[in-house]
Design an enzyme around this catalytic site. Sequence first.
Site, mmCIF file in Angstrom:
data_model
loop_
_atom_site.group_PDB
_atom_site.id
_atom_site.type_symbol
_atom_site.label_atom_id
_atom_site.label_comp_id
_atom_site.label_asym_id
_atom_site.label_seq_id
_atom_site.Cartn_x
_atom_site.Cartn_y
_atom_site.Cartn_z
ATOM 1 N NE ARG A 179 -3.531 -2.163 2.768
ATOM 2 C CZ ARG A 179 -3.178 -3.397 3.443
ATOM 3 N NH1 ARG A 179 -1.995 -3.663 4.005
ATOM 4 N NH2 ARG A 179 -4.301 -4.427 3.488
ATOM 5 C CE LYS A 203 -5.999 -1.140 4.962
ATOM 6 N NZ LYS A 203 -7.442 -1.476 4.526
ATOM 7 C CG HIS A 274 -5.312 0.616 -3.858
ATOM 8 N ND1 HIS A 274 -4.864 0.393 -2.603
ATOM 9 C CD2 HIS A 274 -6.543 0.003 -3.940
ATOM 10 C CE1 HIS A 274 -5.338 -0.662 -2.101
ATOM 11 N NE2 HIS A 274 -6.392 -1.025 -2.696
ATOM 12 N NE ARG A 277 -3.446 -3.744 -1.457
ATOM 13 C CZ ARG A 277 -2.514 -4.153 -0.601
ATOM 14 N NH1 ARG A 277 -1.239 -4.359 -0.644
ATOM 15 N NH2 ARG A 277 -3.372 -4.997 0.439
ATOM 16 C CG HIS A 300 -6.001 -8.973 0.990
ATOM 17 N ND1 HIS A 300 -6.103 -9.254 -0.259
ATOM 18 C CD2 HIS A 300 -5.856 -7.540 0.755
ATOM 19 C CE1 HIS A 300 -6.296 -8.401 -1.075
ATOM 20 N NE2 HIS A 300 -5.821 -7.216 -0.546
ATOM 21 C CE1 TYR A 309 -6.470 -6.845 -7.003
ATOM 22 C CE2 TYR A 309 -6.438 -8.142 -4.662
ATOM 23 C CZ TYR A 309 -6.256 -6.948 -5.548
ATOM 24 O OH TYR A 309 -6.247 -5.844 -4.820
#
Length: 328
Positions: A179, A203, A274, A277, A300, A309
């Site tokens: 990110r 995150k 992004h 990404r 994730h 994806y």
Amino acid sequence: MPPTSPRRVDLIKVRAALPPPSQEMVDAYERHLRSERGLSPHTIRAYVGDIVSLLGHVHGFDVIGTGESRPRQGCELDLAAIRAWLAAQRAAGTGRTTLARRSAAARTFTAWAHRRGHLAADPGARLVAPRPQRKLPAVLRQDQADDLMQASQSGATERNAVAMRDHAILELLYATGIRVSELCGLDIDDVHMDLRVVRVIGKGDKERTVPFGLPAQRAVQDWLTDGRPELATETSPPALLIGVRGGRLQPGSVRQIVHDALKAVPGAPDLGPHGLRHTAATHLLEGGADLRSVQELLGHATLATTQLYTHVTVERLRAVHDQAHPRS
């Protein structure tokens, strides 16, 4: 959509005008998000904004931007109030994806408030949220990604510090799929050149290790050897990427760098970091990587996010089939 767009609402003023018990609850929730959940400042700001909007609506403030405000005291945060808040936003033209996100924010907040004793019951537990409409992200084709890197490299060969930095940015984003906030948060010690891996804090302050290839290694090494020393000052932080004044490079600057670089690629969609990404994840799957490995690389929390994806690759295959097969 309504005939006229709602005006922008200053949620800071709404928060300051809430009754003291509601203000105290918002303050406690913000501390919980920061200290106990370790969320990023941007995420905390979004979550708290949603809750201020919800509580403001409960207390009669204009949080939608219609111009109508009738502040009132002693109102209860219940299921009907949450539904009315969401319905008002839907009537103002808010999209399904945003409504789904705000519904999730309300459910998370009421569950926390019930656990902490702020609410006698958890009204959000019975809230049925609208399903978000997930759009497939735009990605570069592999030839477009190659063109982007070659165009960036040609600028870096002039040994211009900014050009070398921008080339390293593009190579790292595409090679790792990290990110933009993770990229800007990297320090020099987070990059292990010999092993060709980078240590990323994602995150929730979760750490992961992401590999990168030889082109990214060369670009980063050139930047560290010949580019960064030209921009660094005595007060520069240990950041991997710095700006022209020597400070840590910010996500907004990286977004502009990516947008500008893609202008040199004919036919390429206008993507930000992004988008690179998304492109990295799609090309990994097209190259044979398994879904769980891609999940780990991207950081994730759930496999369901990564599965998006697989739909991208299927759509790309369908487009190729429609164009090339004689009986498509």
